[in-house]
Design a protein around this motif. Sequence first.
Motif, PDB file in Angstrom:
ATOM      1  N   ALA A  88      -7.733-139.269  19.679  1.00 58.08           N
ATOM      2  CA  ALA A  88      -8.391-138.980  18.266  1.00 58.08           C
ATOM      3  C   ALA A  88      -7.445-139.160  17.027  1.00 58.08           C
ATOM      4  O   ALA A  88      -7.920-139.024  15.950  1.00 58.08           O
ATOM      5  N   ASP A  89      -6.290-139.589  17.467  1.00 61.05           N
ATOM      6  CA  ASP A  89      -5.233-139.851  16.361  1.00 61.05           C
ATOM      7  C   ASP A  89      -5.323-141.299  15.838  1.00 61.05           C
ATOM      8  O   ASP A  89      -4.635-141.681  15.059  1.00 61.05           O
ATOM      9  N   VAL A  90      -5.760-142.047  16.807  1.00 60.66           N
ATOM     10  CA  VAL A  90      -5.824-143.365  16.502  1.00 60.66           C
ATOM     11  C   VAL A  90      -7.119-143.907  15.639  1.00 60.66           C
ATOM     12  O   VAL A  90      -8.086-143.815  16.087  1.00 60.66           O
ATOM     13  N   ILE A 144      -6.862-147.745  22.916  1.00 61.90           N
ATOM     14  CA  ILE A 144      -5.181-147.731  22.613  1.00 61.90           C
ATOM     15  C   ILE A 144      -4.524-146.605  23.545  1.00 61.90           C
ATOM     16  O   ILE A 144      -3.760-146.650  24.251  1.00 61.90           O
ATOM     17  N   LEU A 145      -5.311-145.372  23.600  1.00 58.66           N
ATOM     18  CA  LEU A 145      -5.090-144.182  24.305  1.00 58.66           C
ATOM     19  C   LEU A 145      -6.481-144.025  25.047  1.00 58.66           C
ATOM     20  O   LEU A 145      -7.448-143.990  24.472  1.00 58.66           O
ATOM     21  N   THR A 147      -2.803-155.080  14.440  1.00 64.87           N
ATOM     22  CA  THR A 147      -2.144-153.714  14.231  1.00 64.87           C
ATOM     23  C   THR A 147      -2.952-153.274  13.195  1.00 64.87           C
ATOM     24  O   THR A 147      -3.448-151.741  12.991  1.00 64.87           O
ATOM     25  N   ALA A 148      -2.936-154.088  11.812  1.00 63.53           N
ATOM     26  CA  ALA A 148      -3.717-153.605  11.145  1.00 63.53           C
ATOM     27  C   ALA A 148      -5.287-153.012  11.269  1.00 63.53           C
ATOM     28  O   ALA A 148      -5.717-152.250  10.706  1.00 63.53           O
ATOM     29  N   LEU A 149      -5.977-153.836  12.118  1.00 62.97           N
ATOM     30  CA  LEU A 149      -7.401-153.815  12.651  1.00 62.97           C
ATOM     31  C   LEU A 149      -7.290-152.376  13.334  1.00 62.97           C
ATOM     32  O   LEU A 149      -8.441-151.389  12.900  1.00 62.97           O
ATOM     33  N   ILE A 150      -6.367-152.048  14.168  1.00 64.81           N
ATOM     34  CA  ILE A 150      -6.333-150.631  14.846  1.00 64.81           C
ATOM     35  C   ILE A 150      -6.188-149.643  13.890  1.00 64.81           C
ATOM     36  O   ILE A 150      -6.740-148.464  13.863  1.00 64.81           O
ATOM     37  N   LEU A 151      -5.167-149.920  12.873  1.00 64.93           N
ATOM     38  CA  LEU A 151      -4.879-148.931  11.947  1.00 64.93           C
ATOM     39  C   LEU A 151      -5.941-148.600  10.909  1.00 64.93           C
ATOM     40  O   LEU A 151      -5.815-147.618  10.087  1.00 64.93           O
TER      41      LEU A 151
END
Length: 462
Positions: free
Chosen positions: A89-91, A111-112, A246-250
């Motif tokens: 839930a934090d990603v 990711i998790l 990483t940018a797409l995930i964040l």
Amino acid sequence: MTYRLAPVDTTAFAAERGGGDLTVIGSVVQRSDARGHVTGRTEFFEDVAPPRLAHLKMHRSARHHARIAAVDLGEALAVPGVLRVLTHADVPNNLYTPLKLIGVGPDDEPILAVDKVRYLGEPICAVVAETEAAALEGAARVKVTYEDLPPVFDVEEALREGAPLVNEYHGQNHFIYEGHHCRRIRFGDVEAAFARADHVLEWRYQSAPIEQAPVETTGCVVIPQADGRLRIHSDTQACFFTLDNTALILETPFNKLRIVGGTVGGGFGGKVDVVVEPIACVAAMATDRPVKFVYDRAEEMQVSSPRAAERLYIKDAVMNDGKIIGRKITLYVDAGAYARHSPYGVTKAAAHLPGPYAIPNVWADCHCVFTNRTPSSAMRGFGVTIADFALESQMDQVARTLGMDPLQLRLLNAYRDGDVKAHRKVAEGTALVEVIQKAAEMSGHELPETYRRMSSTTREGL
């Protein structure tokens, strides 16, 4: 309009830059990073030690395949020094696949973990703490309740009707290539070749997963900057690939991240999967502190992406004189639980078939299969390496069965300039014949005059 490249005068180019003829082939050239390595001056990501550095450790799945019924973070949060325990839930964008940057999908890996784990060691929660010891203790105290599901570990079993479904994001246990269940080659009529062959010879070849085992394990240090950007010190082998994923995930603009890398303490393909940087960035943003996430050796061996296990069946239609007139190949590549780079590796394998030989009839089915094993990925020529092992082992097996010299068999079947490959491309600039001849000469392997006169530029005499 036709454009032609003018010849480059390397002598003049070198003279402008202080001399030298730019000739390095056959000479000894010192690596630009050698002095730093041997004097200990090279800076690796673990040499970065900013103030207030926090440490991240994972609680990982204890099952190969299971539903997550409940996750209890209470005891982990109570460990002295634990700052945060991160879940899916934090990603911001918890689902990804690294090859989406070149249009390969679907997103299939969290990711998790959310509600299911698909391989032993899959990350479920990330514990961020003041010290590495506190992070490890916190990760150990996370309590997960599982509902076990049947796992599948064999590639052929995974493709059978009724096999446990590994990855719901694909909907089946294989990757789809442009609407097909596998990457295919169809060239000529292989069944007709089998019907008229003097010999039909078939063998099976199998490899196991191979861990790259770098001296430096996978990891990174992420440092929040005063301007809101994140500086990521990483041992990734692909800086911009890592930055973009990483940018797409964040869900953040690319220019909000800065990757500092290029120095890798061993990688061999195993550090291109973007597995540590995204969650370390989430942790750094959640705590507003620098965060270090690095695998220990057990994690590196268990959960970092190995070379895929592969299984090949190769069936040849062979004439008495050694000419191979047909080759049928069935390849199964074990991607593990998620795609990562495996669909690309399978495509590379298919592009390499049926080897550097002029075979007029070729059939190949190359499957990218999902199982409940650790996701596999790149390693030193992945896709091609194991295919080469199988193809050249097959050539030796055929030669042995026919009682024929293995180099002569290869010279007889090697493709020449002008041959049409199974992918319908015309071969040019071939040199396999000459390479074999030279290898035979240097090793004292006697070849008859007929084979010594063969050339890659003509089929005369065949």
